[in-house]
Design an enzyme around this catalytic site. Structure first.
Site, PDB file in Angstrom:
ATOM      1  N   TRP A   1       0.813  -1.148   0.037  1.00  0.00           N
ATOM      2  CA  TRP A   1       0.125   0.108  -0.133  1.00  0.00           C
ATOM      3  C   TRP A   1       0.952   1.325   0.118  1.00  0.00           C
ATOM      4  O   TRP A   1       0.281   2.348  -0.342  1.00  0.00           O
ATOM      5  CB  TRP A   1      -0.900   0.176   1.287  1.00  0.00           C
ATOM      6  CG  TRP A   1      -1.976  -0.983   1.321  1.00  0.00           C
ATOM      7  CD1 TRP A   1      -2.117  -1.883   0.275  1.00  0.00           C
ATOM      8  CD2 TRP A   1      -3.136  -0.887   2.230  1.00  0.00           C
ATOM      9  NE1 TRP A   1      -3.300  -2.620   0.572  1.00  0.00           N
ATOM     10  CE2 TRP A   1      -3.784  -2.058   1.844  1.00  0.00           C
ATOM     11  CE3 TRP A   1      -3.450  -0.253   3.557  1.00  0.00           C
ATOM     12  CZ2 TRP A   1      -5.159  -2.283   2.467  1.00  0.00           C
ATOM     13  CZ3 TRP A   1      -4.571  -0.594   4.001  1.00  0.00           C
ATOM     14  CH2 TRP A   1      -5.461  -1.603   3.754  1.00  0.00           C
ATOM     15  N   LYS A   2       2.187   1.062   0.291  1.00  0.00           N
ATOM     16  CA  LYS A   2       3.036   2.153   0.446  1.00  0.00           C
ATOM     17  C   LYS A   2       2.394   3.340   1.441  1.00  0.00           C
ATOM     18  O   LYS A   2       1.698   2.789   2.391  1.00  0.00           O
ATOM     19  CB  LYS A   2       3.068   3.065  -0.995  1.00  0.00           C
ATOM     20  CG  LYS A   2       3.917   1.826  -2.112  1.00  0.00           C
ATOM     21  CD  LYS A   2       4.319   2.552  -3.145  1.00  0.00           C
ATOM     22  CE  LYS A   2       5.041   1.475  -3.989  1.00  0.00           C
ATOM     23  NZ  LYS A   2       5.711   1.897  -5.046  1.00  0.00           N
TER      24      LYS A   2
ATOM     25  N   HIS B   1      13.013  -2.237  -0.325  1.00  0.00           N
ATOM     26  CA  HIS B   1      12.189  -1.180  -1.338  1.00  0.00           C
ATOM     27  C   HIS B   1      13.038  -0.392  -2.197  1.00  0.00           C
ATOM     28  O   HIS B   1      13.826   0.457  -1.309  1.00  0.00           O
ATOM     29  CB  HIS B   1      10.872  -1.108  -0.937  1.00  0.00           C
ATOM     30  CG  HIS B   1       9.923  -0.674  -1.783  1.00  0.00           C
ATOM     31  ND1 HIS B   1      10.135   0.563  -2.600  1.00  0.00           N
ATOM     32  CD2 HIS B   1       9.017  -1.429  -2.626  1.00  0.00           C
ATOM     33  CE1 HIS B   1       9.070   0.514  -3.586  1.00  0.00           C
ATOM     34  NE2 HIS B   1       8.473  -0.744  -3.866  1.00  0.00           N
TER      35      HIS B   1
ATOM     36  N   GLU C   1      12.066  -5.668  -8.673  1.00  0.00           N
ATOM     37  CA  GLU C   1      11.194  -4.624  -8.933  1.00  0.00           C
ATOM     38  C   GLU C   1      12.050  -3.548  -9.536  1.00  0.00           C
ATOM     39  O   GLU C   1      12.841  -2.615  -9.345  1.00  0.00           O
ATOM     40  CB  GLU C   1      10.702  -3.786  -7.601  1.00  0.00           C
ATOM     41  CG  GLU C   1       9.702  -4.828  -6.902  1.00  0.00           C
ATOM     42  CD  GLU C   1       8.815  -3.952  -6.200  1.00  0.00           C
ATOM     43  OE1 GLU C   1       7.565  -4.101  -6.176  1.00  0.00           O
ATOM     44  OE2 GLU C   1       9.244  -3.024  -5.441  1.00  0.00           O
TER      45      GLU C   1
ATOM     46  N   GLY D   1       5.261   2.341 -10.486  1.00  0.00           N
ATOM     47  CA  GLY D   1       4.671   3.823 -10.617  1.00  0.00           C
ATOM     48  C   GLY D   1       4.304   4.491 -11.799  1.00  0.00           C
ATOM     49  O   GLY D   1       3.963   5.662 -11.891  1.00  0.00           O
TER      50      GLY D   1
ATOM     51  N   GLY E   1       1.891  -2.416  -6.437  1.00  0.00           N
ATOM     52  CA  GLY E   1       1.642  -1.142  -5.716  1.00  0.00           C
ATOM     53  C   GLY E   1       0.449  -0.626  -5.925  1.00  0.00           C
ATOM     54  O   GLY E   1      -0.789  -0.872  -5.343  1.00  0.00           O
ATOM     55  N   GLY E   2       0.328   0.440  -6.914  1.00  0.00           N
ATOM     56  CA  GLY E   2      -1.093   1.322  -6.956  1.00  0.00           C
ATOM     57  C   GLY E   2      -2.191   0.363  -7.312  1.00  0.00           C
ATOM     58  O   GLY E   2      -3.183   0.705  -6.647  1.00  0.00           O
TER      59      GLY E   2
END
Ligand code: 13P
Length: 254
Positions: free
Chosen positions: A13-14, A100, A172, A178, A237-238
């Site tokens: 979720w960051k 990360h 990644e 992103g 992520g998003g």
């Protein structure tokens, strides 16, 4: 390597979410999880640390696991602002992302520190998801394997094989995070094969370490990425902030 490996889909979720919106998202995941998280797909979410209790309360009965996005390199002590792996474990967390690229870029985390964090996570009974990946400049200058190789080697050198057998690795590429520009399935598979060979060369027992791809995974590219021989799922992520997208990605992993 012949063994059928389980697939993983983990949301990162960051620094997003608030109590009310988290509740809507988590309830939707619980509702959809029965079909999304089958026996062969493990589904998890890595939430901001203040929301661990909320994740525990809402996910406890569901076939979903939860975790954090970072842990301290220390077990406890005078480290203001840090969250120890054992604290996350107190709230039922079983996952901890470490290394990360956003931690490496904005918080100066070097691979040696990432290895310490992975060890602290293991000590607390958490599964560390060790992130590696190159920047666009590094890729364009032909340094991808050297950069990613050095990142994984630091972890391989610091941890015992028994611990390494319990880690997950996430490839990644920084340029895909992103940006909406995922690595192609071929680019991702090439790096996953490289990582699997690197792990296996340390010890044959490490050939089946789960290798997740992260970077602009969406419902429309997940199946192709996850269909590659050495891609065991994704770190999302998003798209993990939208229940429909996240559940569609989980379904693509089946
Ligand atoms: P996006 O899926 O938003 O590209 O983020 C990937 C990521 O950084 C997961 O850890």
């Amino acid at each position: 390597m012949s063994k059928q490996r389980a697939k993983w889909v983990v949301g990162n979720w960051k620094m997003h979410g608030r109590l009310a919106e988290n509740e809507v998202l988590l309830r939707a995941l619980v509702d959809g999880a029965g079909t999304a998280a089958t026996g062969t797909v493990r589904v998890g979410v890595c939430v901001p640390a203040p929301y661990l209790a909320q994740a525990e309360a809402l996910l406890r009965e569901a076939p979903l696991v939860w975790g954090v996005q970072d842990v301290s390199a220390y077990a406890e002590g005078a480290y203001t602002g840090e969250v120890a792996a054992g604290m996350a474990a107190d709230f039922g967390a079983t996952l901890a992302i470490v290394g990360h690229s956003e931690r490496r870029a904005y918080h100066g985390e070097r691979s040696e520190v990432v290895a310490l964090k992975a060890q602290r996570a293991l000590d607390a009974g958490l599964t560390p998801i060790v992130c590696v990946g190159e920047t666009l400049e590094q890729r364009e200058s032909g340094a991808t394997q050297a950069v990613v190789g050095a990142q994984i080697d630091a972890v391989l050198a610091a941890l015992p094989v028994a611990g390494l057998a319990r880690i997950v690795v996430a490839y990644e590429p920084v340029w895909a995070i992103g940006t909406g520009k995922s690595a192609t399935a071929e680019q991702a598979q090439e790096m996953h094969a490289f990582l699997r060979a690197r792990l296996a060369s340390k010890d044959a027992a490490l050939a089946d370490v789960p290798l997740l791809y992260g970077g602009s995974v969406k419902p429309d590219n997940a199946q192709t990425l996850f269909g590659q021989k050495d891609i065991d799922g994704g770190l999302i992520g998003g798209a993990s902030l939208k229940s429909q997208d996240f559940l569609a990605i989980c379904a693509a992993a089946r």
